[in-house]
Design a protein around this motif. Structure first.
Motif, PDB file in Angstrom:
ATOM      1  N   GLU A  23       0.823  -1.209   0.000  1.00 16.97           N
ATOM      2  CA  GLU A  23       0.000   0.000   0.000  1.00 16.97           C
ATOM      3  C   GLU A  23       0.861   1.265   0.000  1.00 16.97           C
ATOM      4  N   LEU A  24       1.928   1.265   0.791  1.00 17.88           N
ATOM      5  CA  LEU A  24       2.814   2.433   0.833  1.00 17.88           C
ATOM      6  C   LEU A  24       3.531   2.616  -0.505  1.00 17.88           C
ATOM      7  N   LEU A  27       1.031   4.025  -2.932  1.00 18.05           N
ATOM      8  CA  LEU A  27       0.803   5.438  -2.627  1.00 18.05           C
ATOM      9  C   LEU A  27       1.906   6.302  -3.232  1.00 18.05           C
ATOM     10  N   ALA A  28       3.140   5.840  -3.167  1.00 20.84           N
ATOM     11  CA  ALA A  28       4.259   6.585  -3.753  1.00 20.84           C
ATOM     12  C   ALA A  28       4.132   6.669  -5.269  1.00 20.84           C
ATOM     13  N   VAL A  29       3.584   5.629  -5.893  1.00 22.99           N
ATOM     14  CA  VAL A  29       3.369   5.644  -7.342  1.00 22.99           C
ATOM     15  C   VAL A  29       2.223   6.586  -7.703  1.00 22.99           C
ATOM     16  N   ASP A  30       1.126   6.473  -6.949  1.00 23.13           N
ATOM     17  CA  ASP A  30      -0.074   7.263  -7.242  1.00 23.13           C
ATOM     18  C   ASP A  30       0.070   8.732  -6.873  1.00 23.13           C
ATOM     19  N   VAL A  37       9.233   6.623  -1.613  1.00 26.60           N
ATOM     20  CA  VAL A  37       9.873   5.404  -1.111  1.00 26.60           C
ATOM     21  C   VAL A  37      11.328   5.448  -1.543  1.00 26.60           C
ATOM     22  N   GLN A  38      12.221   5.108  -0.622  1.00 29.11           N
ATOM     23  CA  GLN A  38      13.647   5.047  -0.954  1.00 29.11           C
ATOM     24  C   GLN A  38      14.232   3.785  -0.350  1.00 29.11           C
ATOM     25  N   THR A  46      13.991  -0.242   3.657  1.00 24.88           N
ATOM     26  CA  THR A  46      13.180   0.633   2.823  1.00 24.88           C
ATOM     27  C   THR A  46      12.671   1.766   3.688  1.00 24.88           C
ATOM     28  N   PHE A  47      12.791   2.994   3.206  1.00 26.39           N
ATOM     29  CA  PHE A  47      12.341   4.170   3.936  1.00 26.39           C
ATOM     30  C   PHE A  47      11.134   4.765   3.228  1.00 26.39           C
ATOM     31  N   TYR A  48      10.152   5.201   4.010  1.00 27.74           N
ATOM     32  CA  TYR A  48       8.944   5.818   3.493  1.00 27.74           C
ATOM     33  C   TYR A  48       8.890   7.241   4.016  1.00 27.74           C
TER      34      TYR A  48
END
Length: 57
Positions: A23-24, A27-30, A37-38, A46-48
């Motif tokens: 989901e996260l 969300l980064a794509v949308d 996201v990195q 993975t960092f959000y």
């Protein structure tokens, strides 16, 4: 923020880590203007991030 920062009891009652990560990432794509996201170059971390807009004048 990494998923390890979440309260583990709350996570286990709601959704799996895999579901939350998916989901996260979606969300980064949308909404790249709001969320990013990195992935670490050194390990599997993975960092959000919330993306902050510059203040309006």
């Amino acid at each position: 923020m990494t998923l390890s920062y979440f309260d583990l009891h709350r996570l286990s009652l709601q959704r799996s880590n895999e579901w939350i990560e998916a989901e996260l990432q979606q969300l980064a794509v949308d909404r790249p203007d709001v969320f990013a996201v990195q992935r670490s170059d050194y390990d599997q971390t993975t960092f959000y991030y919330y993306v902050l807009s510059p203040p309006e004048n």
